[in-house]
Design an enzyme around this catalytic site. Structure first.
Site, PDB file in Angstrom:
ATOM      1  N   LYS A  98       0.852  -1.209   0.000  1.00 42.97           N
ATOM      2  CA  LYS A  98       0.000   0.000   0.000  1.00 42.97           C
ATOM      3  C   LYS A  98       0.882   1.250   0.000  1.00 42.97           C
ATOM      4  O   LYS A  98       0.631   2.224  -0.721  1.00 42.97           O
ATOM      5  CB  LYS A  98      -0.900  -0.005   1.230  1.00 42.97           C
ATOM      6  CG  LYS A  98      -1.740   1.250   1.391  1.00 42.97           C
ATOM      7  CD  LYS A  98      -2.755   1.391   0.272  1.00 42.97           C
ATOM      8  CE  LYS A  98      -3.390   2.751   0.313  1.00 42.97           C
ATOM      9  NZ  LYS A  98      -4.802   2.749   0.551  1.00 42.97           N
ATOM     10  N   CYS A 142      -4.825  10.383   0.644  1.00 42.54           N
ATOM     11  CA  CYS A 142      -3.906   9.248   0.414  1.00 42.54           C
ATOM     12  C   CYS A 142      -2.544   9.698  -0.109  1.00 42.54           C
ATOM     13  O   CYS A 142      -1.537   9.599   0.567  1.00 42.54           O
ATOM     14  CB  CYS A 142      -4.491   8.293  -0.619  1.00 42.54           C
ATOM     15  SG  CYS A 142      -6.105   7.710  -0.265  1.00 42.54           S
TER      16      CYS A 142
HETATM   17  N1  SAJ Z   1      -3.024  14.008  -9.484  1.00 42.30           N
HETATM   18  C1  SAJ Z   1      -2.143  14.693 -10.320  1.00 42.30           C
HETATM   19  N2  SAJ Z   1      -1.678  14.051 -11.427  1.00 42.30           N
HETATM   20  C2  SAJ Z   1      -2.050  12.766 -11.720  1.00 42.30           C
HETATM   21  C3  SAJ Z   1      -2.942  12.090 -10.851  1.00 42.30           C
HETATM   22  C4  SAJ Z   1      -3.425  12.734  -9.738  1.00 42.30           C
HETATM   23  O1  SAJ Z   1      -1.793  15.848 -10.077  1.00 42.30           O
HETATM   24  O2  SAJ Z   1      -1.610  12.240 -12.750  1.00 42.30           O
HETATM   25  C5  SAJ Z   1      -3.501  14.686  -8.276  1.00 42.30           C
HETATM   26  C6  SAJ Z   1      -5.008  14.797  -8.201  1.00 42.30           C
HETATM   27  O3  SAJ Z   1      -5.444  15.999  -8.787  1.00 42.30           O
HETATM   28  C7  SAJ Z   1      -5.259  14.802  -6.687  1.00 42.30           C
HETATM   29  C8  SAJ Z   1      -4.136  13.916  -6.156  1.00 42.30           C
HETATM   30  O4  SAJ Z   1      -3.128  13.878  -7.167  1.00 42.30           O
HETATM   31  O5  SAJ Z   1      -5.120  16.081  -6.156  1.00 42.30           O
HETATM   32  C9  SAJ Z   1      -4.584  12.485  -5.838  1.00 42.30           C
HETATM   33  O6  SAJ Z   1      -5.225  12.035  -6.990  1.00 42.30           O
HETATM   34  P1  SAJ Z   1      -5.713  10.474  -7.116  1.00 42.30           P
HETATM   35  O7  SAJ Z   1      -6.333  10.304  -8.453  1.00 42.30           O
HETATM   36  O8  SAJ Z   1      -4.605   9.595  -6.740  1.00 42.30           O
HETATM   37  O9  SAJ Z   1      -6.929  10.446  -6.140  1.00 42.30           O
HETATM   38  P2  SAJ Z   1      -7.104   9.847  -4.712  1.00 42.30           P
HETATM   39  O10 SAJ Z   1      -6.424  10.530  -3.623  1.00 42.30           O
HETATM   40  O11 SAJ Z   1      -8.573   9.698  -4.600  1.00 42.30           O
HETATM   41  O12 SAJ Z   1      -6.349   8.466  -4.840  1.00 42.30           O
HETATM   42  C10 SAJ Z   1      -7.043   7.283  -4.732  1.00 42.30           C
HETATM   43  C11 SAJ Z   1      -6.088   6.445  -3.999  1.00 42.30           C
HETATM   44  N3  SAJ Z   1      -6.735   5.260  -3.552  1.00 42.30           N
HETATM   45  C12 SAJ Z   1      -6.290   4.724  -2.404  1.00 42.30           C
HETATM   46  O13 SAJ Z   1      -5.352   5.153  -1.795  1.00 42.30           O
HETATM   47  C13 SAJ Z   1      -7.007   3.561  -1.922  1.00 42.30           C
HETATM   48  C14 SAJ Z   1      -4.924   6.079  -4.891  1.00 42.30           C
HETATM   49  O14 SAJ Z   1      -4.223   4.955  -4.342  1.00 42.30           O
HETATM   50  C15 SAJ Z   1      -5.333   5.654  -6.253  1.00 42.30           C
HETATM   51  O15 SAJ Z   1      -4.156   5.545  -7.055  1.00 42.30           O
HETATM   52  C16 SAJ Z   1      -6.216   6.685  -6.872  1.00 42.30           C
HETATM   53  O16 SAJ Z   1      -7.366   6.813  -6.008  1.00 42.30           O
HETATM   54  C17 SAJ Z   1      -6.666   6.273  -8.255  1.00 42.30           C
HETATM   55  O17 SAJ Z   1      -7.105   7.137  -8.991  1.00 42.30           O
HETATM   56  O18 SAJ Z   1      -6.564   5.105  -8.555  1.00 42.30           O
END
Ligand code: SAJ
Length: 421
Positions: free
Chosen positions: A210, A264
């Protein structure tokens, strides 16, 4: 029949009484799913106000209709964590937050509180499952010596707020303190998950995976943010570059943005950094990556400041940490707002998913969708596609913190690593 077999039979016949400790983004969907599948589920929380609201079918995560329906069946009920009912459960699934403190160190207070509550009951023949995100050896350290003859597994949550991926369709890891514990954990999740469980050698492998999953994402986002800054300087469009790189089988695309928020990605890597610090292992790539992401709001602020003149009308559109969900936790847009306030730049904000009261509580001023001089994309909610034209006029400078705009709008569009249009 030995104790493990007794509990196994109860699980197989959905007679095991399940406690979900923590009813937030992780616990509530899991509680609803288990109750829908036929188990009696007791949700436990410590916040009285939240307890009242969830008991009346109102959840802060937009599951109200499912929640109301399942509450009516009586399969799910909500209790205070200090309730004596806790001792009647057979299985305890822990879904409490594991945030950071002000020094960016792990804050395990919620987990320790749960352990204290569990240590007061007879855990014999019961199963504890830790879903909360922790670094290796934490589950064993906190929940491994609460009594005799009980079972313990670690199965880290993998919720993805705002996406179509729901609990039952997400592949999960599971590692057990011993074989009997693992058998019980697998039997329970098999009752509700559609995706095959990934069984790992022990709880520590599950905890460390994780950590790797989310640190990998944080560091790769930091890498693309750094490339985007260079792309800005040499006037190459980073989205063209990513699209090209994606044609390589071993390249996993990440996208530059105003910063990394949520409960996360910006948080979990600090848990592994703490363990590395204790073990005197240098993980500076992670440290530098995290601080690179934390500097992105300032990078966007500089673009605003360069185009700002006194008395200009500035609107920040979208405050949440990612699009289409009303979640402000660790949102980089709020960091941007603080920077602009410090620079005495006058601005208003607008977010279709965040209510007026919440915005005022943040000390921010709500704006209208009307023509402005500088239009800042903080979060690219789906409503932006039609909202922007109300605020972007021919002389509006657009600072696009999410690289939302593919074509020119207003006077010019300044993205992150995008060609100046
Ligand atoms: N972000 C970027 N660039 C990217 C992807 C995300 O700047 O390429 C930013 C987003 O805008 C956000 C942050 O990062 O502010 C997190 O984005 P995220 O898509 O990872 O969203 P979360 O926090 O909802 O992440 C969840 C997490 N799930 C768990 O921890 C169980 C993460 O592990 C997953 O990778 C993610 O969902 C997913 O999208 O799969």
């Amino acid at each position: 029949m030995n104790n493990q077999k007794i509990l196994l039979e109860k699980i197989k016949h959905k007679k095991a009484k399940i406690a979900i400790i923590g009813l937030g983004y992780v616990g509530l969907p899991l509680a609803i799913l288990l109750a829908k599948s036929g188990f009696i589920v007791d949700g436990y929380i410590k916040n009285k106000k939240e307890l009242m609201s969830i008991s009346s079918g109102i959840s802060k995560i937009g599951m109200d209709s499912d929640l109301k329906k399942i509450l009516k069946t009586g399969k799910l009920s909500v209790h205070n964590i200090i309730s004596k009912r806790l001792q009647d459960n057979d299985i305890y699934i822990i879904c409490v937050p594991t945030p950071l403190n002000k020094q960016k160190k792990p804050d395990l207070s919620s987990l320790n509180q749960v352990a204290k509550n569990l240590s007061r009951i007879n855990l014999e023949n019961k199963l504890i499952i830790n879903e909360s995100t922790v670094s290796p050896f934490t589950t064993k350290h906190i929940f491994g010596s609460l009594g005799k003859n009980y079972f313990l597994v670690c199965s880290p949550e993998r919720i993805d707020p705002g996406s179509k991926k729901t609990v039952e369709n997400i592949q999960k890891l599971i590692g057990g303190m011993n074989a009997d514990s693992l058998t019980l954990g697998i039997a329970l999740y098999k009752q509700i998950l559609r995706k095959k469980l990934v069984v790992v050698k022990n709880m520590e492998v599950a905890e460390m995976s994780k950590m790797l999953e989310n640190t990998y994402r944080a560091v790769n986002i930091a890498l693309i943010n750094e490339f985007a800054k260079l792309a800005d300087a040499i006037n190459i469009d980073i989205l063209d570059v990513i699209a090209a790189a994606k044609t390589k089988w071993s390249f996993r695309a990440h996208y530059p943005g105003i910063g990394v928020g949520g409960h996360c990605i910006p948080i979990d890597p600090y848990y592994i950094l703490k363990l590395a610090e204790i073990k005197k292992i240098d993980m500076q790539l992670v440290t530098v990556g995290l601080s690179g992401n934390e500097r992105m709001p300032d990078y966007v602020a500089q673009k605003i400041i360069k185009n700002y003149k006194k008395n200009m009308k500035v609107l920040i559109y979208g405050l949440t940490y990612k699009k289409n969900i009303a979640d402000l936790r660790e949102s980089p847009v709020l960091v941007l707002c603080q920077i602009l306030k410090r620079k005495k730049i006058d601005f208003v904000v607008y977010d279709p998913l965040i209510g007026k009261k919440q915005i005022q509580k943040l000390g921010l001023r709500i704006g209208k969708l009307e023509k402005v001089d500088i239009f800042v994309v903080g979060t690219d909610h789906k409503e932006l596609i039609h909202d922007y034209s109300l605020a972007v006029g021919s002389e509006t400078v657009v600072v696009d913190g999410r690289n939302f705009f593919q074509n020119k709008v207003g006077k010019k569009v300044l993205g992150i690593g995008r060609l100046r249009r």
